[in-house]
Design a protein around this motif. Structure first.
Motif, PDB file in Angstrom:
ATOM      1  N   MET A   1       7.093   7.498  -3.601  1.00 35.04           N
ATOM      2  CA  MET A   1       6.094   7.678  -4.656  1.00 35.04           C
ATOM      3  C   MET A   1       5.901   6.359  -5.386  1.00 35.04           C
ATOM      4  SD  MET A   1       6.577  11.424  -6.370  1.00 35.04           S
ATOM      5  CE  MET A   1       4.919  11.335  -7.041  1.00 35.04           C
ATOM      6  N   ILE A   2       4.659   6.009  -5.586  1.00 36.14           N
ATOM      7  CA  ILE A   2       4.326   4.819  -6.370  1.00 36.14           C
ATOM      8  C   ILE A   2       3.966   5.305  -7.770  1.00 36.14           C
ATOM      9  CG2 ILE A   2       2.881   2.764  -6.529  1.00 36.14           C
ATOM     10  CD1 ILE A   2       4.617   2.853  -4.027  1.00 36.14           C
ATOM     11  N   GLU A   3       4.909   5.205  -8.687  1.00 33.99           N
ATOM     12  CA  GLU A   3       4.683   5.677 -10.056  1.00 33.99           C
ATOM     13  C   GLU A   3       5.279   4.738 -11.096  1.00 33.99           C
ATOM     14  OE1 GLU A   3       6.528   9.541 -10.358  1.00 33.99           O
ATOM     15  OE2 GLU A   3       8.080   8.991  -8.924  1.00 33.99           O
ATOM     16  N   VAL A   4       5.896   3.648 -10.629  1.00 37.34           N
ATOM     17  CA  VAL A   4       6.457   2.626 -11.511  1.00 37.34           C
ATOM     18  C   VAL A   4       5.654   1.341 -11.296  1.00 37.34           C
ATOM     19  CG1 VAL A   4       8.520   1.278 -12.045  1.00 37.34           C
ATOM     20  CG2 VAL A   4       8.733   3.680 -11.382  1.00 37.34           C
ATOM     21  N   PRO A   5       5.242   0.656 -12.342  1.00 39.83           N
ATOM     22  CA  PRO A   5       4.434  -0.561 -12.154  1.00 39.83           C
ATOM     23  C   PRO A   5       5.044  -1.568 -11.192  1.00 39.83           C
ATOM     24  CG  PRO A   5       4.384   0.090 -14.448  1.00 39.83           C
ATOM     25  CD  PRO A   5       5.353   1.022 -13.771  1.00 39.83           C
ATOM     26  N   ALA A   6       6.376  -1.680 -11.167  1.00 38.75           N
ATOM     27  CA  ALA A   6       7.009  -2.632 -10.250  1.00 38.75           C
ATOM     28  C   ALA A   6       6.652  -2.331  -8.802  1.00 38.75           C
ATOM     29  CB  ALA A   6       8.528  -2.612 -10.438  1.00 38.75           C
ATOM     30  N   ALA A   7       6.528  -1.030  -8.479  1.00 39.28           N
ATOM     31  CA  ALA A   7       6.219  -0.645  -7.101  1.00 39.28           C
ATOM     32  C   ALA A   7       4.802  -1.037  -6.710  1.00 39.28           C
ATOM     33  CB  ALA A   7       6.414   0.858  -6.925  1.00 39.28           C
ATOM     34  N   VAL A   8       3.904  -1.109  -7.688  1.00 37.16           N
ATOM     35  CA  VAL A   8       2.521  -1.502  -7.400  1.00 37.16           C
ATOM     36  C   VAL A   8       2.488  -2.901  -6.790  1.00 37.16           C
ATOM     37  CG1 VAL A   8       0.249  -1.969  -8.424  1.00 37.16           C
ATOM     38  CG2 VAL A   8       1.636  -0.049  -9.267  1.00 37.16           C
ATOM     39  N   PHE A   9       3.371  -3.766  -7.261  1.00 37.52           N
ATOM     40  CA  PHE A   9       3.373  -5.156  -6.806  1.00 37.52           C
ATOM     41  C   PHE A   9       4.275  -5.366  -5.584  1.00 37.52           C
ATOM     42  CE2 PHE A   9       2.237  -5.121 -11.269  1.00 37.52           C
ATOM     43  CZ  PHE A   9       1.076  -5.882 -11.266  1.00 37.52           C
ATOM     44  N   GLN A  10       4.869  -4.266  -5.078  1.00 39.01           N
ATOM     45  CA  GLN A  10       5.663  -4.350  -3.852  1.00 39.01           C
ATOM     46  C   GLN A  10       5.186  -3.340  -2.817  1.00 39.01           C
ATOM     47  OE1 GLN A  10      10.001  -4.336  -5.112  1.00 39.01           O
ATOM     48  NE2 GLN A  10       9.941  -6.149  -3.809  1.00 39.01           N
ATOM     49  N   VAL A  11       3.931  -2.967  -2.913  1.00 40.32           N
ATOM     50  CA  VAL A  11       3.406  -1.932  -2.024  1.00 40.32           C
ATOM     51  C   VAL A  11       3.607  -2.288  -0.559  1.00 40.32           C
ATOM     52  CG1 VAL A  11       1.269  -0.885  -1.186  1.00 40.32           C
ATOM     53  CG2 VAL A  11       1.751  -0.929  -3.622  1.00 40.32           C
ATOM     54  N   GLU A  12       3.287  -3.498  -0.178  1.00 39.62           N
ATOM     55  CA  GLU A  12       3.377  -3.860   1.244  1.00 39.62           C
ATOM     56  C   GLU A  12       4.822  -3.888   1.717  1.00 39.62           C
ATOM     57  OE1 GLU A  12       0.899  -6.952   2.765  1.00 39.62           O
ATOM     58  OE2 GLU A  12      -0.545  -6.775   1.119  1.00 39.62           O
ATOM     59  N   ALA A  13       5.726  -4.371   0.877  1.00 42.63           N
ATOM     60  CA  ALA A  13       7.143  -4.386   1.253  1.00 42.63           C
ATOM     61  C   ALA A  13       7.682  -2.971   1.395  1.00 42.63           C
ATOM     62  CB  ALA A  13       7.951  -5.161   0.208  1.00 42.63           C
ATOM     63  N   LEU A  14       7.263  -2.075   0.515  1.00 39.68           N
ATOM     64  CA  LEU A  14       7.692  -0.683   0.602  1.00 39.68           C
ATOM     65  C   LEU A  14       7.085  -0.006   1.824  1.00 39.68           C
ATOM     66  CD1 LEU A  14       7.323   0.269  -3.183  1.00 39.68           C
ATOM     67  CD2 LEU A  14       9.470   0.014  -1.932  1.00 39.68           C
ATOM     68  N   ALA A  15       5.808  -0.304   2.087  1.00 38.94           N
ATOM     69  CA  ALA A  15       5.119   0.317   3.215  1.00 38.94           C
ATOM     70  C   ALA A  15       5.774  -0.036   4.539  1.00 38.94           C
ATOM     71  CB  ALA A  15       3.648  -0.092   3.219  1.00 38.94           C
ATOM     72  N   GLN A  16       6.376  -1.208   4.633  1.00 36.72           N
ATOM     73  CA  GLN A  16       7.047  -1.615   5.873  1.00 36.72           C
ATOM     74  C   GLN A  16       8.261  -0.751   6.175  1.00 36.72           C
ATOM     75  OE1 GLN A  16       7.429  -5.920   4.824  1.00 36.72           O
ATOM     76  NE2 GLN A  16       6.608  -6.255   6.876  1.00 36.72           N
ATOM     77  N   ARG A  17       8.824  -0.108   5.149  1.00 35.20           N
ATOM     78  CA  ARG A  17      10.072   0.647   5.312  1.00 35.20           C
ATOM     79  C   ARG A  17       9.858   2.144   5.529  1.00 35.20           C
ATOM     80  NH1 ARG A  17      11.267  -3.906   2.587  1.00 35.20           N
ATOM     81  NH2 ARG A  17      13.444  -4.648   2.582  1.00 35.20           N
ATOM     82  N   VAL A  18       8.648   2.656   5.195  1.00 32.86           N
ATOM     83  CA  VAL A  18       8.417   4.098   5.245  1.00 32.86           C
ATOM     84  C   VAL A  18       7.155   4.407   6.032  1.00 32.86           C
ATOM     85  CG1 VAL A  18       9.640   4.554   3.069  1.00 32.86           C
ATOM     86  CG2 VAL A  18       7.187   4.008   3.025  1.00 32.86           C
ATOM     87  N   HIS A  19       6.893   5.712   6.173  1.00 33.46           N
ATOM     88  CA  HIS A  19       5.744   6.156   6.972  1.00 33.46           C
ATOM     89  C   HIS A  19       4.489   6.379   6.142  1.00 33.46           C
ATOM     90  CE1 HIS A  19       9.428   7.547   9.149  1.00 33.46           C
ATOM     91  NE2 HIS A  19       8.786   7.022  10.179  1.00 33.46           N
ATOM     92  N   PHE A  20       4.645   6.671   4.860  1.00 32.79           N
ATOM     93  CA  PHE A  20       3.467   6.930   4.024  1.00 32.79           C
ATOM     94  C   PHE A  20       3.813   6.626   2.566  1.00 32.79           C
ATOM     95  CE2 PHE A  20       5.859  10.897   3.971  1.00 32.79           C
ATOM     96  CZ  PHE A  20       5.787  11.308   2.647  1.00 32.79           C
TER      97      PHE A  20
END
Length: 759
Positions: free
Chosen positions: A604-623
């Motif tokens: 879940m993207i619900e913390v501002p920090a995650a907004v700026f790491q979307v691509e790094a997070l996307a590499q680790r998960v399916h959706f």
């Protein structure tokens, strides 16, 4: 001075009514500041004037008779300026107005400060002296502080005074009053107030009139006898360890409980038609009012004894109160200090039209349940005198979080028309239930549902949900008295997966903390929304996380429609830890012979920090899935469950829209799908912008599915993309929403807009 300030605030806060609060203010401020005069003027919205409500030093006969328009006198001047006015020679000021009725001609110095609550001037607090002098900085600062401290208390007292008996002493019907809370579940409801109070809480006892006076007095005398027996038993049990003074205390209790002392006073109130519990509260409140204001420390301590006796008597009254044969009104608005799911069973479901809770937030368990059941709800009504709303004619506006008491015929007609429009719209939307959700140019948009209760499933499927975008697994945890076992969880999850198979069900791992505590696992923090919540809790308790993951995987065997989602992710490290535990759970189950397919895992993207790491997070998960509610409040630094700042919360804020656009682009750059499961997705206006941004699926509460489908089926993708380009150039949430509103009017979607406020 600080001790005196605390004393004033405490005494005003415990005042029984508005006149008592005002009398306390003028007396205590005058004594503390040693001034000749202290007066308080309150602004009357009906007459649009400042009215002298209490004074010490001026002619008491002027109270309630003297009033000033905002453009008149120094009091009006203070209200207009919204800041202190400190004058050495008040009569020399051009705004000075002499009022002969007050007898103030001998007073020269003047200090007035506004009483402001949530940007609204409630009144003006004034001190005056005969001597020509300017009040010093310390005195001015003290009066400003008193005013600021008392503003909220006075606002509450004013609100309480607005809801009295249906008629005043002159037989005049009271005016309508309005109270603001937090929207918990949208919709309109009209009906009668039905108050449920917790046991043995004097403050929550509601006002109620009775006709069988003798029976009510008999109940009281029986309760007094029971408490006397309890006190005697306690005294005898402790007699060996008590000295003479302590034993005298119990004797004092017994004297107070005598039928001719406390009992006689309460019976006198009952004789006037007040039920025993309400009469008890009135008498105990009167004692407390007197005792808590005396200077003698010993007598002030006796207030606690009186309060304790009152609670003991009340507990017996409530236990002895015979079950009422209730004649339920046809439309009930259920009201309590803190509503619970169990309370919903107190009234017939077919007559329950609305819910009101003094405490709680839009994310409270009861609010989640209300949205699932489609019951309009308001939460967090902290200034509501709820104990006085039994049988009151009410209007609940779940769109604006507003409760209206004693509505005028015009306001009632306005809301009844809104109800008719809602029903007509619902009938029209039902005809489109089986149609595909696709734009005029053939772009299909999957509509998923947010859920957490098994009872939601039928409604969700009936409304045309194409899957579950958010299954709140914390709900089964919240309704138990302990952590559910792995087997219990597996049974619950299996039911959910079977109900929607073969459609996908996205299960969020346990998301507690913030405003979602478990009764058996409380989390007490100074700043819970920035504290130990979501994935942080479960990573610190891998035994809880592993049991839940194993239960999900077991439940998916043979169905293969499970998706697992991790909440409150703020860093890639948290994802890596969670995936490691997931792999461990898979190995353990496969060793046990459980057969399942590896489910897709997302964050879940619900913390501002995650907004700026979307691509790094996307590499680790399916959706990816956006939790727009939390993301909005973190981006705007607004707790939407705080009524003081909730009006600043808006997912249409340009910064929020920019963040949502950035998330989609980052996810798609890594070829990952991205959905959204916040309230913005369930708002037809928001859904249009999300379609334009490129979100792959929208997830919402079931009652919103049909409205969103209607909106998306009546637009072209190019239209909403142009709309998005326009609104991204705007500066405020108000401008954005107004622009989207105009667009919806132009394309014939205005019936889907939230209703306007009453005239």
């Amino acid at each position: 001075m600080l001790d005196k300030l605390r004393r004033i605030v405490q005494e005003v806060s415990s005042a029984r009514d508005l006149p008592s609060a005002l009398a306390t203010i003028v007396m205590q401020v005058q004594d503390t500041m040693q001034t000749d005069v202290c007066s308080v003027y309150l602004f009357n919205a009906e007459t649009h004037k400042y009215v002298l409500m209490d004074t010490r030093g001026l002619n008491p006969e002027a109270i309630g008779r003297v009033s000033l328009a905002p453009s008149e006198g120094l009091v009006g001047y203070v209200g207009q300026r919204e800041e202190p006015v400190n004058l050495e020679e008040a009569p020399a000021h051009p705004r000075y107005r002499y009022l002969a009725e007050t007898g103030e001609e001998k007073y020269h110095s003047f200090l007035g400060v506004p009483i402001i609550h949530q940007r609204r001037v409630l009144g003006v607090l004034v001190v005056q002296q005969q001597a020509k002098r300017r009040f010093d900085e310390g005195e001015e600062a003290f009066l400003v502080t008193v005013s600021a401290q008392l503003a909220g208390v006075l606002a509450h007292a004013l609100a309480t005074g607005a809801v009295q008996d249906p008629q005043d002493h002159q037989g005049q019907v009271l005016k309508q009053a309005s109270f603001q809370g937090i929207a918990g579940a949208t919709g309109i409801a009209l009906g009668e107030g039905w108050v449920i109070t917790p046991p043995a809480d004097l403050n929550s006892v509601s006002a109620k009139q009775i006709t069988d006076i003798a029976s009510e007095q008999a109940l009281l005398l029986q309760a007094l006898a029971s408490v006397r027996a309890d006190i005697q038993r306690i005294s005898q049990t402790l007699e060996q360890g008590l000295g003479q003074q302590e034993r005298l205390l119990f004797d004092g209790y017994l004297q107070m409980l005598d039928d001719e002392i406390l009992g006689a006073e309460i019976c006198s109130h009952i004789a006037q038609g007040e039920w025993a519990q309400g009469a008890l509260r009135s008498v105990i409140d009167a004692y407390l009012y007197q005792l808590e204001r005396v200077d003698d420390a010993y007598l002030r301590e006796r207030a606690a004894d009186i309060r304790d006796l009152g609670r003991r008597i009340l507990s017996y009254l409530q236990a002895q109160q015979p079950p009422e044969v209730c004649e339920y009104p046809p439309a009930i608005l259920l009201i309590s200090e803190e509503l619970t799911p169990a309370m919903l069973g107190e009234v017939p479901r077919e007559r329950l039209v609305g819910l009101v809770s003094v405490q709680g937030s839009s994310n409270s368990h009861i609010a989640i349940l209300a949205r699932a059941m489609g019951i309009p709800t308001i939460m967090g009504m902290t200034n509501l005198p709820y104990t006085r709303l039994q049988g009151r004619s009410l209007v609940l506006d779940g769109y604006h979080g507003k409760l209206i008491t004693n509505p005028t015929p015009e306001v009632e007609h306005h809301y009844r028309q809104l109800l008719k429009q809602e029903q007509m719209l619902a009938d029209g939307l039902a005809a489109e239930r089986d149609l595909p959700c696709e734009t005029l140019d053939g772009i299909q948009v999957p509509l998923w549902v947010n859920t957490g209760l098994g009872g939601d499933n039928g409604q969700s499927l009936a409304q045309g949900a194409q899957g579950v975008g958010l299954y709140r697994t914390e709900v089964p945890f919240m309704i138990q008295e302990r952590f559910p076992s792995e087997q219990e969880q597996a049974r619950i999850y299996r039911t959910q997966l079977e109900a929607f198979a073969p459609q996908q069900v996205t299960m969020r791992t346990l998301d507690i903390g913030g405003d979602k505590d478990l009764p058996y696992f409380p989390i007490e923090e100074a700043n819970p929304f920035l504290g130990w919540r979501g994935i942080r809790v479960t990573l610190d308790h891998p035994e809880v996380f592993l049991a839940q993951i194993r239960a999900m995987l077991r439940a998916s065997e043979g169905l293969e429609n499970l998706r697992i989602m991790l909440p409150m992710i703020a860093s890639t490290h948290e994802v890596d830890e969670a995936l490691s535990l997931l792999q461990r759970a898979k190995r353990e189950l496969r060793q046990e012979g459980v057969r399942f397919q590896d489910p897709p895992v997302g964050v879940m993207i619900e913390v501002p920090a995650a907004v700026f790491q979307v691509e790094a997070l996307a590499q680790r998960v399916h959706f990816l899935s956006v939790g727009s509610n939390d993301l909005t409040q973190y981006l705007l630094a607004v707790d939407r469950n705080n009524s003081r700042v909730a009006h600043l919360y808006s997912a249409f804020h340009p910064s929020v829209l920019q963040a949502l656009q950035r998330i989609v682009r980052g996810a798609h750059a890594r070829q990952r799908s991205v959905s959204i499961c916040g309230e913005l997705a369930g708002d037809p206006a928001g859904a249009l912008l999300l379609l334009a941004m490129g979100y792959d699926a929208l997830s919402m509460n079931a009652p919103n599915l049909a409205k969103v489908k209607r909106a998306l089926r009546q637009v072209h993708l190019a239209q909403v993309q142009a709309l998005l380009a326009d609104v991204l150039t705007l500066d405020t949430a108000q401008q954005v929403y107004a622009h989207v509103e105009r667009f919806m009017h132009d394309v014939g979607l205005n019936p889907l807009l939230r209703p306007s406020a009453p005239p």
